[in-house]
Design a protein around this motif. Structure first.
Motif, PDB file in Angstrom:
ATOM      1  N   THR A 133       0.816  -1.219   0.000  1.00  0.00           N
ATOM      2  CA  THR A 133       0.000   0.000   0.000  1.00  0.00           C
ATOM      3  C   THR A 133       0.850   1.270   0.000  1.00  0.00           C
ATOM      4  OG1 THR A 133      -0.211  -0.194   2.404  1.00  0.00           O
ATOM      5  CG2 THR A 133      -1.996  -1.103   1.067  1.00  0.00           C
ATOM      6  N   ARG A 158      -7.015  -0.940   8.024  1.00  0.00           N
ATOM      7  CA  ARG A 158      -7.839   0.109   7.423  1.00  0.00           C
ATOM      8  C   ARG A 158      -7.829   1.412   8.213  1.00  0.00           C
ATOM      9  NH1 ARG A 158     -14.011  -0.619   5.139  1.00  0.00           N
ATOM     10  NH2 ARG A 158     -14.120   1.378   4.044  1.00  0.00           N
ATOM     11  N   TRP A 187      -4.881   3.299   7.202  1.00  0.00           N
ATOM     12  CA  TRP A 187      -5.007   3.766   5.820  1.00  0.00           C
ATOM     13  C   TRP A 187      -5.915   4.990   5.741  1.00  0.00           C
ATOM     14  CZ3 TRP A 187      -6.357  -1.662   3.386  1.00  0.00           C
ATOM     15  CH2 TRP A 187      -5.212  -2.466   3.406  1.00  0.00           C
ATOM     16  N   TRP A 212      -5.037   8.577   4.341  1.00  0.00           N
ATOM     17  CA  TRP A 212      -5.870   9.128   3.265  1.00  0.00           C
ATOM     18  C   TRP A 212      -6.338  10.540   3.618  1.00  0.00           C
ATOM     19  CZ3 TRP A 212      -7.796   7.340  -1.489  1.00  0.00           C
ATOM     20  CH2 TRP A 212      -8.889   8.043  -2.005  1.00  0.00           C
TER      21      TRP A 212
END
Length: 351
Positions: free
Chosen positions: A203, A338, A341, A345
């Motif tokens: 990622t 998540r 992430w 983000w």
């Protein structure tokens, strides 16, 4: 449609269909004569029309039982299971895969086996999760939605969104939305050339590639209808990571939209089904699951939901992509990472 009674199915055959053995002591009469028996299924509100049209009538006739469908969001169904863990009233849930992981962690699901739902053995690879805790009964998919008045040739690659000619005209889902994840994984694949199974784990490369997309972004959406409104008006050229269930429904209604399945492949949208641990009438619960995993039901519900079937005996409906890679997502890996992430983000992809 003829019922089991019409065909005179014997007790052993009926038990086999339900995934039960004669030794259980729960024979056909208890299923066929118990008029008051009922299961309550918790699923998405958008599923209610096709459940009531295609699934409930067949199920109720076949098992002489009542089916009640409660339509809401996956997280609401999870909350119902949590609050009623000691005395569950839901028998089955149809939820997004990420929410299924939360349910597994809290011990709220009863594993599905081929002995209890024989159609489990007929599913495509990658559609049975965590040793049968849940399975996928449909695969709506994600590709690139585009305005056909602006783009005359369907996009053939996910990389097209990065072309400078689309400056300020691209929309993507937020990573806070489940459908936002494929863009991160595909960005890694485009940046590194790694096979998708490896790219989804990288990622770091994905985020670096996504940052380069920012000049082309019109907006990042949390609410899908507003995004499609911009696309239909021509303000946006493409929605990258669009859902087939929404995009193709709008196209069918006359919107100037197309949905491309790029050469790198598409991503299935998680449509999971599971049996609630300790829920009422578990024999009927497994029978319901078996029906949704079966060819008869999937052949009826795949076309109106613009989805790919998961049963290997059901061909894709007309207009669905064929001969292209369908990249599954490791939802356990997603669940572990998540939150981090999303934080990244919010820092790096803010508009």
């Amino acid at each position: 449609m003829a019922t089991l009674l019409t065909f005179g199915i014997d007790r052993r055959s009926l038990l086999a269909g339900l995934g039960l053995s004669a030794a259980t002591g729960l024979g056909a009469p208890s299923v066929l004569r118990a008029q008051a028996r009922e299961i309550v299924v918790g699923g998405a509100a958008s599923h209610k029309p096709w459940v009531e049209q295609h699934v409930a009538p067949l199920f109720e006739r076949k098992y002489n039982a009542k089916l009640t469908f409660e339509g809401t969001r996956s997280l609401v169904n999870l909350e119902k299971m949590q609050k009623n863990k000691d005395r569950p009233y839901l028998s089955v849930v149809q939820m997004d895969d990420p929410v299924m992981i939360l349910a597994v962690r809290e011990g709220l699901l009863e594993p599905i086996t081929a002995a209890k739902a024989s159609n489990l053995a007929k599913l495509k690879p990658g559609t049975v999760h965590m040793d049968g805790q849940w399975a996928n009964y449909l695969q709506p998919w994600q590709g690139i939605a585009y305005n056909t008045n602006v783009i005359k040739t369907p996009p053939t690659s996910w990389a097209e969104a990065y072309d400078p000619k689309h400056k300020g005209r691209i929309i993507i889902p937020s990573l806070q939305n489940t459908e936002g994840l494929p863009n991160l994984f595909m960005a890694s694949h485009l940046a590194t050339g790694k096979p998708m199974a490896e790219a989804t784990l990288d990622t770091e490369s994905g985020f670096k590639k996504l940052i380069s997309l920012k000049p082309n972004l019109l907006t990042v959406y949390n609410q899908m209808p507003q995004a499609f409104s911009l696309l239909e008006q021509g303000e946006a050229h493409m929605i990258v990571g669009a859902l087939s269930s929404f995009a193709l429904a709008r196209k069918q209604d006359g919107a100037p939209l197309g949905l491309a399945a790029p050469k790198e492949g598409i991503f299935p949208v998680p449509s999971g089904i599971a049996v609630v641990k300790g829920g009422p009438n578990q024999d009927l619960a497994f029978a319901y699951v078996n029906e949704l995993l079966g060819a008869e039901i999937q052949s009826k519900i795949a076309p109106p939901t613009f989805a790919l079937p998961t049963n290997v005996d059901v061909p894709p409906p007309p207009g669905m992509p064929t001969g292209i890679a369908v990249h599954t997502i490791d939802w356990g890996f997603v669940a572990e990472n998540r939150n981090a992430w999303v934080q990244r983000w919010d820092r790096e992809m803010s508009m």
